[in-house]
Scaffold this motif. Structure first.
Motif, PDB file in Angstrom:
ATOM      1  N   GLY B 150       0.666  -1.343   0.152  1.00  0.00           N
ATOM      2  CA  GLY B 150       0.053   0.164   0.055  1.00  0.00           C
ATOM      3  C   GLY B 150       0.701   1.167  -0.036  1.00  0.00           C
ATOM      4  O   GLY B 150       1.906   1.200   0.256  1.00  0.00           O
ATOM      5  N   ARG B 151       0.192   2.225  -0.129  1.00  0.00           N
ATOM      6  CA  ARG B 151       0.782   3.676  -0.255  1.00  0.00           C
ATOM      7  C   ARG B 151       1.684   3.836   1.131  1.00  0.00           C
ATOM      8  O   ARG B 151       1.334   3.751   1.850  1.00  0.00           O
ATOM      9  CB  ARG B 151      -0.293   4.650  -0.256  1.00  0.00           C
ATOM     10  N   MET B 154       0.390   5.466   4.301  1.00  0.00           N
ATOM     11  CA  MET B 154      -0.583   4.673   4.948  1.00  0.00           C
ATOM     12  C   MET B 154       0.118   3.707   5.841  1.00  0.00           C
ATOM     13  O   MET B 154      -0.273   3.036   6.704  1.00  0.00           O
ATOM     14  CB  MET B 154      -1.552   3.749   4.106  1.00  0.00           C
ATOM     15  N   THR B 171      -5.330   3.970   8.248  1.00  0.00           N
ATOM     16  CA  THR B 171      -6.145   3.066   7.397  1.00  0.00           C
ATOM     17  C   THR B 171      -4.893   2.283   6.742  1.00  0.00           C
ATOM     18  O   THR B 171      -3.941   2.555   6.248  1.00  0.00           O
ATOM     19  CB  THR B 171      -6.826   3.734   6.372  1.00  0.00           C
ATOM     20  N   ASP B 172      -5.375   1.028   6.204  1.00  0.00           N
ATOM     21  CA  ASP B 172      -4.697   0.169   5.256  1.00  0.00           C
ATOM     22  C   ASP B 172      -5.336   0.276   4.012  1.00  0.00           C
ATOM     23  O   ASP B 172      -5.261  -0.729   3.182  1.00  0.00           O
ATOM     24  CB  ASP B 172      -4.229  -1.114   5.758  1.00  0.00           C
ATOM     25  N   GLY B 173      -6.138   1.048   3.764  1.00  0.00           N
ATOM     26  CA  GLY B 173      -7.061   1.081   2.534  1.00  0.00           C
ATOM     27  C   GLY B 173      -8.332   0.097   2.686  1.00  0.00           C
ATOM     28  O   GLY B 173      -9.203   0.185   1.795  1.00  0.00           O
ATOM     29  N   ARG B 174      -8.315  -0.818   3.473  1.00  0.00           N
ATOM     30  CA  ARG B 174      -9.596  -1.629   3.807  1.00  0.00           C
ATOM     31  C   ARG B 174     -10.385  -1.448   4.827  1.00  0.00           C
ATOM     32  O   ARG B 174     -11.353  -1.529   5.023  1.00  0.00           O
ATOM     33  CB  ARG B 174      -9.057  -2.958   3.954  1.00  0.00           C
ATOM     34  N   ARG B 175      -9.677  -0.576   6.261  1.00  0.00           N
ATOM     35  CA  ARG B 175     -10.382  -0.124   7.133  1.00  0.00           C
ATOM     36  C   ARG B 175      -9.698   0.919   7.483  1.00  0.00           C
ATOM     37  O   ARG B 175      -8.352   1.482   7.183  1.00  0.00           O
ATOM     38  CB  ARG B 175     -10.361  -1.238   8.155  1.00  0.00           C
ATOM     39  N   LEU B 176     -10.364   1.745   8.329  1.00  0.00           N
ATOM     40  CA  LEU B 176     -10.099   3.263   8.766  1.00  0.00           C
ATOM     41  C   LEU B 176     -10.412   3.462  10.032  1.00  0.00           C
ATOM     42  O   LEU B 176     -11.419   3.110  10.684  1.00  0.00           O
ATOM     43  CB  LEU B 176     -10.677   4.221   7.813  1.00  0.00           C
ATOM     44  N   PRO B 244      -4.624   9.508   2.423  1.00  0.00           N
ATOM     45  CA  PRO B 244      -5.935   9.390   1.873  1.00  0.00           C
ATOM     46  C   PRO B 244      -6.825  10.449   2.507  1.00  0.00           C
ATOM     47  O   PRO B 244      -6.732  10.503   3.771  1.00  0.00           O
ATOM     48  CB  PRO B 244      -6.391   8.035   2.074  1.00  0.00           C
ATOM     49  N   VAL B 249     -14.411   8.852   2.938  1.00  0.00           N
ATOM     50  CA  VAL B 249     -15.133   7.692   3.009  1.00  0.00           C
ATOM     51  C   VAL B 249     -15.680   7.152   4.299  1.00  0.00           C
ATOM     52  O   VAL B 249     -16.201   5.941   4.313  1.00  0.00           O
ATOM     53  CB  VAL B 249     -13.816   6.699   2.929  1.00  0.00           C
ATOM     54  N   VAL B 360     -14.096   2.247  10.366  1.00  0.00           N
ATOM     55  CA  VAL B 360     -14.942   1.938   9.002  1.00  0.00           C
ATOM     56  C   VAL B 360     -14.154   0.806   8.480  1.00  0.00           C
ATOM     57  O   VAL B 360     -13.112   0.765   8.408  1.00  0.00           O
ATOM     58  CB  VAL B 360     -14.782   3.185   8.158  1.00  0.00           C
TER      59      VAL B 360
END
Ligand SMILES: Nc1ncnc2c1ncn2[C@@H]1O[C@H](COP(=O)(O)OP(=O)(O)O)[C@@H](O)[C@H]1O
Ligand SMILES: [Mg+2]
Lengths: 620, 368
Positions: B150-151, B154, B171-176, B244, B249, B360
Motif C-alpha cells: 500500500g501507499r 498509509m 488506514t490500510d485501505g480496507r479499514r480506517l 488518503p 470515506v 470503518v
C-alpha cells in the motif's frame, strides 16, 4: 533444346510409360514402410509375434544399420513358405477381403519382407518345430536364392544387413548411430512392455541392452526397461467406465521428459501413438509439468473395438474414438486421481545421483537396463530401498489431511493418533519448526527421519493457487473491497490496454478501474490473494497482456498471475517469513495433495531420507 | 568518562534504547548506544535514523563527564545479568569497563564522532497533554495502519489537531480508524504540515510513556514529531506522501443501523470465525428486526452460526466482513454499546465504538 525430329520414328512406336522393374517397385514401397533401422526392427519383431514367439532376441550393430537380427521360437516356415516370404503381397495372414474386418495379427499386407529385401542384404533361417531340419534363403537386393537345408533351432532368424546399401540417397538420411539405436530400442521397449507373456533379449554391438523374461509383470518390465528409480515411483492407475477399462501406471512429474519416449499406450494390447492420447496425458498432468515436458506413463486401455478405429498404416498407429469427449474426460480424471496419490517430492537420492554424475560421466547414451543378474521377477527391492522410495512420499500427509481428506477415509476419533501404516515417519510429522531459511527462499526443516527443503515461493504459489481455484469452483470469489483504492501509476497506453480487459480481470476477483489517464485504481482483491500486492498485480497483468495479447478468465488468469509473480520472485519478495508463518504455509500445503509441485511443474520440495544422508556421508 | 548508576534504572534505559537499535543495519555504528555523561546526568542515545531516543537515567553520580559509544545489545545483556545494585562505567583510551561488585566486563568503544547527531526537544510551540490520552489514541488507531503493502503514507498514523482535539487516523485501505480526544492547546499553533508518524515511532512514543497520568509534551516539527516525557525524548521522522482523504470515506447517510453489546458481538464473531480458514476470512452478518445472525464458513471445515439480540433499524440486510478486522476495532471499544451502520453489502460498514471513535471497515463481497 533439340527438337525430337531425329528420333521421332523410334519414339512414336514405343510407349513412354513402362512398368517399373520389380526391384524398383519394391524399393519405392520400402520407402513407405522402411524408413530406418527401427522400421526393420518393428516389422521383424511383429512377424515374430505373429508367429507365436515366446522368446524374441534382437541383435543390433551400428544402430541397426549394419545389422538387425531378430530370432524367435515361433512356428517357423518350411521351404515352400520361404520361397514366398520375400515376394511382394505374399502373406499367410490374409486370404480374402472379408478377413480385413477381423485381423488379429500385426502384419497382413505381406509387403514388409519384400520391401526390406529390396534395400538390404537379407537372410532368413527357419525351422518349424515339427521338422527336424531347417532351411535358409538369402536375398541380396531383390535376388532371392533357393532355400537350402541347414541345421538349427526351431523358430525363425531373420538377418538384415547393410540397410540401404543399394539406395545411397536413403542411407544419407540416417542419423547418428546413437539416434538410430535409440529409435530401435524405443520400438523394442514398447513391444516388450506390451506383451507380458514374452521374453525379450536385445544386444547392441554385443552389449546387452535389454533383458526381460517371459512372464514378468508390467511393473517389472518397466523396471527392467527404464530402471528401478522410475519403476519404484510408479503409481497404479485403475479405472473403469462401462466396458472401457484403464489400467497401468503413471510416474510423478519429475520423471517427465522432453520427448514422449516414456509414454506407452496400449490399446487393446497394441501400442498406439496418438495425438488424442498424448493430449489426455498432458491434460491429466496439467499444472504439474513444466512447459514442453511429457509425463512418463504406461497405460493399457481396453475398450469395445466397435468404439474405436485404429488406423493400421504400418508406420503409424493413430486411433479415432467414437465417443471422444466422454472417453477423454474419463481418462483424464483417472490419471489425475492417480497422480494425486503419487509421491511428487523429488527424493534427495536423485539429487545425490545427479551430483555424483556431475563427476566424469560415463558417456553411455543407453538407458540403464538395471541389474545384470536375473533376479526372480517377484523379488522386491532391498529393505533400504523400500524405505527410500516408498516411505518418503508421505511425510506431509499428516493428520490434517485425514481430517479434511478425501471421502472414504473416516476421520479418526478425536484424541487418537492415526495408525502409522508405514512404520515410518508419517504420523509423527507435525510440521513444527524450527525452520532454517536460506536466501529468503529455501526453507529447510527436519523430518522425523530425514530433512526437507521447501521452495517457499513455489509452495506459496501452489497453495494460493489451489485455494483460490477451489474457492472459484464453489462459487464466486470472496473479494475484500477497498475503502481507499490503491492507485497504481501506469502509462497512457497501458491504462488503455488494461481498460479493455477489466471484466475478465473482475472474473478472477481483480477489481481494477481506470482512475485517470495514467492511473489504475485497485478497488478490491480476492481475500486469499495476499501477495502479490496491488502494484505488482497491475504490473503482472500488464506483462501478461503484452506477452499474449489477451487476458484469460477465472482460474487460468489466477494461475498466470501467481506464476508470473512467483517467477519475478515477487510473491514474497523481501518477506522474511516468521517461524509461525512458515508453519502455517506448510500446514496449508499439507491439505493440498497437489502441493508437491508449483502450478507450472517446478518441484516445491526436495526430500532427503536418512538413507540419502547416510549415503552422502558414505556411511552406507 | 566515569559514572555510577543504579542498575535497575540503567537497565530500563538500555532496554528502551535497544527497542530502537536496529538488529542489522548497513551502518554498523547504529548498533551502539551513545552514553553522554554531563555534570548531573547520564543520557543514553540510540537511533535507527527513522526514530531516535534520548533517555535520561536517574540516580546517577557523574565523576568524570564525557561521551562513550558501546554496543547496545551486549551492554544491556551484561547489565541485566549483573546482581549488584550499582554499576560503574569507566571509559578511557578506546575501552569502556563496566563494573559491579567484583564483576566486570570491558568493551571496545566506537569513535563518538561517528554517531549520528540526535536533536533536542524544542519546548517552543510544543503542547502538553496527558500521556494516557496519547497512548489511548494510538491504541485505537495504529492497528489499522498498512503493514506490508500500500501507499507509503498509509504505513503510519496521521495526527491532526482539530477543534481543540488531538486526532489520530490510520488506514490500510480496507479499514480506517479515527479517534480523537480533547486537549488543552493553550495557544500552541496547529502543525502546518500533515504529520504522519510511522507505526514504529508510535510504538516507541507509547513505550516511554510509563505513567498515563503524567503530562507529556508534543512538538510538531517540519520533518519530525517529538515527544518528551519525564525521562525521555523521542523523535520520529515523518512519512512523506499523501494520506488518503479519510473524511470522504466515512459514510454520512446510512440506511441500516444496529446497536449491540460490543463484548457480546466480539465473542460471537470469534465463535463463528473459528471455522473460517486461516486465509479465507469472511463472517457474514445478517440482520432482521431485533436479531443478528452470524455465519462463518469454510470449504474444508464446515460452517458455524450464532445469534444475538440487537437493536436494529432498517430492512433485513446482509454484510460480510473479515472477522479479524471487526475484532481489532471491538477490542478497543470505549463503551459497552457499539453501533454498526451500513447501506448495503458492498458499501462500507461504520462502527461507532465511542464518543470520539469511529471505525470503518470495507466488506467482503461474494458476487462481483
Ligand atoms: N518370424 C516369422 N515366423 C514365421 N513366419 C514368418 C515370420 N516372418 C514372416 N513370416 C511369414 O512371411 C510372411 C510375410 O511377412 P511380411 O512380409 O512381414 O508380411 P505380413 O506380416 O504382412 O504377412 C508372413 O505372412 C508370414 O507367413
Ligand atoms: Mg509382417
Amino acid at each position: 533444346m533439340a527438337r525430337g525430329g531425329e528420333e521421332s520414328g523410334l519414339g512414336q512406336a514405343e510407349a513412354i510409360i513402362r512398368p517399373l522393374p520389380e526391384l524398383v517397385r519394391n524399393q519405392i514401397a520400402a520407402g513407405e514402410v522402411i524408413e530406418r533401422p527401427a522400421s526393420v526392427v518393428k516389422e521383424l519383431f511383429e512377424n515374430a509375434l505373429d508367429a507365436g514367439a515366446r522368446e524374441v532376441r534382437v541383435d543390433l550393430e551400428e544402430g541397426g544399420v549394419r545389422l538387425v537380427r531378430v530370432a524367435d521360437d515361433g512356428r517357423g516356415m518350411g521351404p515352400a513358405d520361404l520361397r514366398l516370404a520375400f515376394a511382394p503381397h505374399a502373406t499367410s495372414k490374409l486370404r480374402a477381403v472379408d478377413d480385413l474386418d477381423h485381423i488379429a495379427t500385426l502384419g497382413f499386407r505381406g509387403e514388409a519382407l519384400a520391401s526390406i529385401g529390396s534395400v538390404a542384404r537379407c537372410r532368413i533361417y527357419s525351422r518349424p518345430a515339427a521338422e527336424l531340419l531347417g532351411w535358409a534363403v538369402e536375398n541380396e537386393g531383390g535376388r532371392v536364392s533357393e532355400p537350402r537345408e541347414t541345421g538349427g533351432p526351431a523358430g525363425t532368424h531373420v538377418e538384415v544387413r547393410d540397410l540401404f546399401y543399394n539406395t545411397p540417397a536413403r542411407r544419407r538420411f540416417l542419423k547418428r548411430t546413437a539416434t538410430e539405436l535409440g529409435r530401435c530400442l524405443d520400438v523394442i521397449q514398447r513391444l516388450t512392455l506390451a506383451h507380458d507373456e514374452l521374453g525379450v533379449a536385445a544386444t547392441h554391438d554385443g552389449r546387452r541392452v535389454l533383458d526381460v523374461e517371459a512372464g514378468m509383470g508390467f511393473r517389472e518390465r518397466i523396471r527392467r526397461v527404464f530402471g528401478a528409480e522410475l519403476a519404484d515411483a510408479l503409481e497404479p492407475v485403475e479405472a473403469r467406465d462401462g466396458d472401457t477399462v484403464l489400467t497401468g501406471f503413471v510416474a510423478p512429474p519429475r520423471f517427465a521428459r522432453a520427448d514422449t519416449s516414456r509414454q506407452l499406450w496400449l490399446l487393446n494390447g497394441r501400442p498406439v501413438r496418438d495425438k488424442v492420447l498424448i493430449r489426455v496425458l498432458r491434460e491429466g498432468f496439467r499444472g504439474h509439468l513444466e512447459h514442453g515436458r511429457h509425463p512418463a506413463a504406461f497405460l493399457r486401455l481396453a475398450m469395445d473395438p466397435a468404439r474405436v478405429d485404429v488406423n493400421v498404416h504400418p508406420a503409424k498407429a493413430e486411433i479415432r474414438l467414437r465417443d471422444e469427449r466422454r472417453t477423454f474426460g474419463f481418462l483424464v480424471n483417472a490419471l489425475r486421481e492417480a497422480l494425486r496419490r503419487s509421491d511428487m517430492a523429488t527424493p534427495g537420492q536423485v539429487l545425490l545421483d545427479r551430483a555424483a554424475r556431475r563427476d566424469p560421466a560415463p558417456g553411455a547414451t543407453l538407458p540403464d537396463p538395471g541389474p545384470l543378474r536375473r533376479p526372480d521377477p517377484r523379488e522386491r527391492p532391498g529393505d533400504d530401498e523400500l524405505r527410500v522410495y516408498e516411505v518418503p512420499g508421505r511425510p506431509l500427509e499428516l493428520r490434517e489431511r485425514e481430517d479434511a481428506g478425501p471421502a472414504g477415509a473416516a476421520p479418526a476419533p478425536p484424541g487418537t493418533e492415526p495408525a502409522d501404516p508405514a512404520g515410518g515417519w508419517a504420523a509423527s510429522d507435525d510440521v513444527r519448526g524450527p525452520f532454517v531459511v536460506v536466501d529468503r527462499t529455501y526453507i529447510v526443516r527436519a523430518l522425523p527421519d530425514g530433512l526437507e527443503i521447501v521452495d517457499q515461493h513455489a509452495l506459496h504459489e501452489r497453495v494460493t493457487f489451489e485455494e483460490l481455484k477451489a474457492e472459484l469452483e464453489r462459487g464466486p470469489l470472496e473479494v475484500q473491497r477497498r475503502l481507499v483504492p490503491e492507485l497504481v501509476e501506469v502509462t497512457r497506453a497501458e491504462a488503455r490496454r488494461l481498460e479493455e480487459h477489466l471484466p475478465a480481470l473482475e472474473s478472477a476477483g481483480l477489481c481494477f478501474s481506470v482512475f485517470g489517464p495514467t492511473t489504475i485504481a485497485v478497488q478490491g482483491l480476492p481475500v486469499r490473494l495476499r501477495r502479490p500486492g496491488p502494484e505488482e498485480l497491475v504490473r503482472v497483468v500488464l506483462d501478461l497482456i503484452e506477452r499474449t495479447g489477451r487476458v484469460p478468465e477465472g482460474v487460468a488468469l489466477l494461475e498466470e498471475v501467481l506464476h508470473s509473480a512467483a517467477c519475478r520472485g515477487s510473491v514474497m519478495a523481501g518477506d522474511t517469513l516468521s517461524q509461525d508463518e512458515i508453519e502455517s504455509l506448510l500446514r496449508r500445503a499439507a491439505r493440498i495433495p497437489e502441493a508437491q509441485t508449483c502450478p507450472h511443474g517446478r518441484p516445491t520440495r526436495v526430500r532427503f531420507a536418512k538413507l540419502d544422508l547416510e549415503k552422502a556421508f558414505h556411511r552406507k | 568518562m566515569k559514572v555510577l548508576c543504579n542498575r535497575e534504572r540503567l537497565r530500563e534505559g538500555l532496554a528502551v534504547v535497544n527497542s530502537v537499535v536496529p538488529a542489522k543495519s548497513p551502518k554498523p555504528v547504529l548498533s551502539n548506544v551513545c552514553m553522554v555523561a554531563t555534570d548531573d546526568a547520564l543520557e543514553l542515545v540510540g537511533t535507527d535514523l527513522e526514530v531516535a531516543v534520548r533517555y535520561r537515567v536517574e540516580d546517577v553520580k557523574v565523576e568524570d563527564p564525557g561521551t562513550t559509544v558501546i554496543p547496545a545489545r551486549v551492554t544491556l545483556d551484561f547489565v541485566r545479568d549483573l546482581s549488584g545494585e550499582t554499576v560503574e562505567f569507566a571509559a578511557a583510551g578506546g575501552n569502556c569497563t563496566i563494573t559491579s561488585g567484583g564483576d566486570a566486563c570491558e568493551l571496545v568503544t566506537v569513535d563518538a564522532d561517528e554517531f549520528p547527531v540526535v536533536s533536542r526537544f524544542g519546548e517552543d510551540g510544543s503542547l502538553s497533554l496527558q500521556g494516557g490520552t496519547f497512548t489511548k489514541l494510538v491504541e485505537r488507531t495504529a492497528f489499522a495502519a498498512a503493514r506490508e503493502q500500500g501507499r507509503y503514507a498509509m504505513h503510519g498514523v496521521l495526527i491532526e489537531i482539530d477543534d481543540d482535539k488531538l486526532k489520530m487516523v490510520a488506514t490500510d485501505g480496507r479499514r480506517l480508524a479515527v479517534a480523537s480526544a480533547p486537549i488543552d492547546l493553550s495557544g500552541a499553533p496547529a502543525p502546518e504540515h500533515a504529520t504522519i508518524v510511522p507505526t514504529k515511532g508510535m510504538q516507541l512514543f507509547c513505550r516511554v510513556i510509563t505513567d498515563p497520568l503524567d503530562q507529556v509534551r508534543l512538538a510538531f516539527e517540519e520533518n519530525q514529531l517529538g515527544l518528551r516525557t519525564r525521562n525521555a525524548e523521542v523523535f520520529a521522522r515523518l512519512l512523506d506522501g499523501e494520506f488518503p482523504r479519510y473524511s470522504a470515506v466515512i459514510p454520512k447517510e446510512v440506511g441500516n443501523a444496529l446497536e449491540a453489546d460490543g463484548d457480546h458481538l466480539q465473542r460471537k464473531i470469534r465463535l463463528v470465525a473459528n471455522v473460517t480458514g486461516d486465509e479465507a476470512r469472511a463472517v457474514r452478518l445478517s440482520v432482521k428486526k431485533g436479531k443478528l445472525e452470524l455465519f462463518g464458513q469454510s470449504a474444508g471445515r464446515g460452517e458455524a452460526t450464532a445469534h444475538m439480540d440487537v437493536e436494529y433499524k432498517g430492512r433485513s440486510a446482509d454484510i460480510a466482513f473479515n472477522p479479524d478486522y471487526v475484532v481489532d476495532g471491538l477490542k478497543n471499544a470505549e463503551r459497552e454499546l457499539v453501533r454498526l451502520e451500513f447501506n448495503d453489502k458492498s458499501s462500507p460498514g461504520k462502527f461507532t465504538l465511542g464518543e470520539d471513535y469511529v471505525y470503518v471497515v470495507m466488506p467482503i463481497t461474494m458476487d462481483v
